[in-house]
Design an enzyme around this catalytic site. Structure first.
Site, PDB file in Angstrom:
ATOM      1  N   ASP A  43     -31.641 111.628   9.444  1.00 20.88           N
ATOM      2  CA  ASP A  43     -32.027 111.435  10.841  1.00 20.88           C
ATOM      3  C   ASP A  43     -32.513 112.749  11.436  1.00 20.88           C
ATOM      4  O   ASP A  43     -31.740 113.688  11.601  1.00 20.88           O
ATOM      5  CB  ASP A  43     -30.822 110.934  11.655  1.00 20.88           C
ATOM      6  CG  ASP A  43     -31.194 110.677  13.111  1.00 20.88           C
ATOM      7  OD1 ASP A  43     -31.644 109.567  13.415  1.00 20.88           O
ATOM      8  OD2 ASP A  43     -31.058 111.607  13.942  1.00 20.88           O
ATOM      9  N   TYR A  48     -36.390 118.230  17.207  1.00 12.92           N
ATOM     10  CA  TYR A  48     -35.467 119.126  16.488  1.00 12.92           C
ATOM     11  C   TYR A  48     -36.210 120.295  15.826  1.00 12.92           C
ATOM     12  O   TYR A  48     -35.579 121.252  15.391  1.00 12.92           O
ATOM     13  CB  TYR A  48     -34.660 118.380  15.407  1.00 12.92           C
ATOM     14  CG  TYR A  48     -33.790 117.248  15.908  1.00 12.92           C
ATOM     15  CD1 TYR A  48     -33.572 117.042  17.270  1.00 12.92           C
ATOM     16  CD2 TYR A  48     -33.186 116.366  15.018  1.00 12.92           C
ATOM     17  CE1 TYR A  48     -32.786 115.987  17.723  1.00 12.92           C
ATOM     18  CE2 TYR A  48     -32.396 115.320  15.460  1.00 12.92           C
ATOM     19  CZ  TYR A  48     -32.200 115.129  16.809  1.00 12.92           C
ATOM     20  OH  TYR A  48     -31.431 114.086  17.246  1.00 12.92           O
ATOM     21  N   LYS A  73     -38.014 110.684  15.552  1.00 11.96           N
ATOM     22  CA  LYS A  73     -38.046 110.198  16.939  1.00 11.96           C
ATOM     23  C   LYS A  73     -39.206 110.803  17.722  1.00 11.96           C
ATOM     24  O   LYS A  73     -39.588 111.952  17.480  1.00 11.96           O
ATOM     25  CB  LYS A  73     -36.726 110.544  17.655  1.00 11.96           C
ATOM     26  CG  LYS A  73     -35.479 110.226  16.846  1.00 11.96           C
ATOM     27  CD  LYS A  73     -34.192 110.455  17.613  1.00 11.96           C
ATOM     28  CE  LYS A  73     -32.997 110.423  16.684  1.00 11.96           C
ATOM     29  NZ  LYS A  73     -32.750 111.685  15.970  1.00 11.96           N
ATOM     30  N   HIS A 106     -37.016 108.542  21.601  1.00 14.52           N
ATOM     31  CA  HIS A 106     -35.853 109.428  21.678  1.00 14.52           C
ATOM     32  C   HIS A 106     -35.087 109.285  22.997  1.00 14.52           C
ATOM     33  O   HIS A 106     -33.863 109.332  23.015  1.00 14.52           O
ATOM     34  CB  HIS A 106     -36.321 110.879  21.500  1.00 14.52           C
ATOM     35  CG  HIS A 106     -35.262 111.827  21.049  1.00 14.52           C
ATOM     36  ND1 HIS A 106     -35.525 112.932  20.291  1.00 14.52           N
ATOM     37  CD2 HIS A 106     -33.924 111.858  21.259  1.00 14.52           C
ATOM     38  CE1 HIS A 106     -34.402 113.584  20.037  1.00 14.52           C
ATOM     39  NE2 HIS A 106     -33.413 112.955  20.629  1.00 14.52           N
TER      40      HIS A 106
HETATM   41  P1  NAP Z   1     -21.527 115.587  15.332  1.00  9.40           P
HETATM   42  O1  NAP Z   1     -22.000 115.022  14.042  1.00  9.40           O
HETATM   43  O2  NAP Z   1     -20.640 114.806  16.223  1.00  9.40           O
HETATM   44  O3  NAP Z   1     -20.767 116.967  15.102  1.00  9.40           O
HETATM   45  C1  NAP Z   1     -21.295 118.003  14.356  1.00  9.40           C
HETATM   46  C2  NAP Z   1     -20.268 119.144  14.412  1.00  9.40           C
HETATM   47  O4  NAP Z   1     -19.095 118.782  13.679  1.00  9.40           O
HETATM   48  C3  NAP Z   1     -20.793 120.411  13.822  1.00  9.40           C
HETATM   49  O5  NAP Z   1     -20.288 121.489  14.604  1.00  9.40           O
HETATM   50  C4  NAP Z   1     -20.163 120.440  12.417  1.00  9.40           C
HETATM   51  O6  NAP Z   1     -19.965 121.771  12.014  1.00  9.40           O
HETATM   52  C5  NAP Z   1     -18.841 119.750  12.662  1.00  9.40           C
HETATM   53  N1  NAP Z   1     -18.345 119.000  11.490  1.00  9.40           N
HETATM   54  C6  NAP Z   1     -19.037 118.124  10.709  1.00  9.40           C
HETATM   55  N2  NAP Z   1     -18.254 117.586   9.764  1.00  9.40           N
HETATM   56  C7  NAP Z   1     -17.023 118.121   9.953  1.00  9.40           C
HETATM   57  C8  NAP Z   1     -15.789 117.957   9.286  1.00  9.40           C
HETATM   58  N3  NAP Z   1     -15.660 117.110   8.248  1.00  9.40           N
HETATM   59  N4  NAP Z   1     -14.709 118.667   9.721  1.00  9.40           N
HETATM   60  C9  NAP Z   1     -14.833 119.509  10.778  1.00  9.40           C
HETATM   61  N5  NAP Z   1     -15.987 119.719  11.444  1.00  9.40           N
HETATM   62  C10 NAP Z   1     -17.072 119.031  11.037  1.00  9.40           C
HETATM   63  O7  NAP Z   1     -22.782 116.075  16.217  1.00  9.40           O
HETATM   64  P2  NAP Z   1     -24.356 115.847  16.257  1.00  9.40           P
HETATM   65  O8  NAP Z   1     -25.009 116.673  15.227  1.00  9.40           O
HETATM   66  O9  NAP Z   1     -24.770 116.059  17.674  1.00  9.40           O
HETATM   67  O10 NAP Z   1     -24.574 114.298  15.920  1.00  9.40           O
HETATM   68  C11 NAP Z   1     -24.939 113.816  14.646  1.00  9.40           C
HETATM   69  C12 NAP Z   1     -26.429 113.477  14.572  1.00  9.40           C
HETATM   70  O11 NAP Z   1     -26.794 112.527  15.581  1.00  9.40           O
HETATM   71  C13 NAP Z   1     -27.359 114.683  14.884  1.00  9.40           C
HETATM   72  O12 NAP Z   1     -27.414 115.618  13.829  1.00  9.40           O
HETATM   73  C14 NAP Z   1     -28.656 113.943  15.162  1.00  9.40           C
HETATM   74  O13 NAP Z   1     -29.285 113.560  13.959  1.00  9.40           O
HETATM   75  C15 NAP Z   1     -28.148 112.759  15.972  1.00  9.40           C
HETATM   76  N6  NAP Z   1     -28.207 113.018  17.453  1.00  9.40           N
HETATM   77  C16 NAP Z   1     -29.060 112.261  18.196  1.00  9.40           C
HETATM   78  C17 NAP Z   1     -29.144 112.430  19.566  1.00  9.40           C
HETATM   79  C18 NAP Z   1     -30.082 111.583  20.366  1.00  9.40           C
HETATM   80  O14 NAP Z   1     -30.317 111.880  21.552  1.00  9.40           O
HETATM   81  N7  NAP Z   1     -30.628 110.547  19.792  1.00  9.40           N
HETATM   82  C19 NAP Z   1     -28.343 113.409  20.213  1.00  9.40           C
HETATM   83  C20 NAP Z   1     -27.467 114.169  19.416  1.00  9.40           C
HETATM   84  C21 NAP Z   1     -27.399 113.953  18.045  1.00  9.40           C
HETATM   85  P3  NAP Z   1     -20.669 122.382  10.679  1.00  9.40           P
HETATM   86  O15 NAP Z   1     -22.122 122.010  10.713  1.00  9.40           O
HETATM   87  O16 NAP Z   1     -20.408 123.846  10.791  1.00  9.40           O
HETATM   88  O17 NAP Z   1     -19.925 121.743   9.520  1.00  9.40           O
END
Ligand code: NAP
Length: 282
Positions: A43, A48, A73, A106
């Site tokens: 994704d 990004y 997106k 998006h």
């Molecule tokens: P998330 O997946 O909720 O959290 C990522 C955070 O958690 C990072 O700091 C990562 O650190 C940490 N982490 C990951 N696995 C872990 C584990 N097993 N134990 C401890 N910490 C862990 O946040 P997100 O990246 O915002 O959301 C996921 C995806 O959703 C994004 O990458 C993106 O593709 C999508 N997204 C979409 C929108 C939208 O508006 N459509 C908005 C936000 C996100 P490290 O990387 O240091 O491991």
């Protein structure tokens, strides 16, 4: 990998890899590690700034295209019928692909109706296997569905233990829209990874809090796309299919819902204006 069947019959992996906030220079390595760990759904987004690096990692992996599910997106500044077509072509070129699996609007801002008509055409032409939206609240989603031909296959929205979206999920289910969680870990906010209730459930299964949260989401039939730049966490986050949360544990997690975003409200006029006027770097 378990899949969900979207409203047009396309199969989407229930667990994929998100690349938001991975700097472009780290993205090729991170996506390469994720593909090596076994992720097949990726994704990204024009906003990004790392589509080219995602594309390089895909090519370097040698994994056949048909085994991958790639989502990107459309950013707000590219909404409208003509601009959407051009933005789609730019994303495809940056990714080095000849088609997408899922193309999402998006944000629910700008000329989303013009964009949707362009996306319906891209879908008809086979250039994207499915089209959908992101960050649409129920009112905007229903309006888009009721006044267009194609119902979005997916709505990607903030969904985690502190913002569970159960009513939104019901609405989507009733309309044939698959819910997809962004920020499954709330990006670690509210002390998610050290939360006592989640920790207790994790200990009972010999799993981590991250695994419990992902398991809770897939058990609710929510598609998840956790992000990590660390190979060991990528593997940990994939390893959620060998245990099951009990009804009592599901109920205990349900009590953590605050019913509100831990980031911002997409209906806040200040945010509508800020995000709606943000432009892409290139
Ligand atoms: P998330 O997946 O909720 O959290 C990522 C955070 O958690 C990072 O700091 C990562 O650190 C940490 N982490 C990951 N696995 C872990 C584990 N097993 N134990 C401890 N910490 C862990 O946040 P997100 O990246 O915002 O959301 C996921 C995806 O959703 C994004 O990458 C993106 O593709 C999508 N997204 C979409 C929108 C939208 O508006 N459509 C908005 C936000 C996100 P490290 O990387 O240091 O491991």
């Amino acid at each position: 990998m378990r899949t969900v069947t979207l409203n047009n019959g396309v199969e989407m992996p229930v667990l994929g890899f998100g690349v938001y906030q991975i700097p472009p220079e780290q993205t090729e390595r991170a996506v390469g590690d994720a593909l090596a760990a076994g992720y097949r759904s990726l994704d990204t987004a024009a906003a990004y700034g790392n589509e080219e690096a995602v594309g390089r990692a895909i090519r370097a992996s040698g994994i056949p295209r048909e085994e991958l599910f790639v989502t990107t997106k459309l950013w707000v500044s590219d909404t409208g019928e003509d601009r959407t077509r051009r933005a789609f072509e730019t994303s495809l070129r940056k990714l080095g692909l000849d088609h997408l699996d899922l193309y999402l609007i998006h944000q629910p801002y700008g000329d989303v109706y013009g964009s949707w008509r362009a996306m319906e055409a891209l879908h008809r032409q086979g250039l994207t296997r499915a089209i959908g939206v992101s960050n649409f609240h129920g009112d905007r989603l229903v309006d888009l569905i009721d006044h267009n031909e194609v119902t979005p296959a997916v709505n990607q929205v903030e969904t985690h233990p502190f913002h569970q979206r159960t009513a939104d999920q019901e609405l989507m289910r009733g309309r044939g829209v698959q819910i997809e969680s962004w920020g499954p870990f709330a990006e670690g906010r509210n002390g998610l990874f050290t939360h006592p209730e989640l920790g207790k459930i994790a200990a009972a299964h010999g799993k981590s809090v991250a695994q419990v949260v992902l398991r809770w989401l897939v058990q609710r039939d929510v598609v998840v796309i956790p992000k990590s730049v660390r190979a060991e966490r990528m593997a940990e986050n994939l390893d959620v299919f060998d245990f099951e949360l009990t009804a009592d544990q599901m109920t205990a997690i349900a009590t953590l819902d605050t019913g509100a975003s831990v980031f911002f409200d997409h209906r806040d006029p200040a945010m509508v204006s800020r995000l709606g006027n943000a432009t892409l770097d290139s």
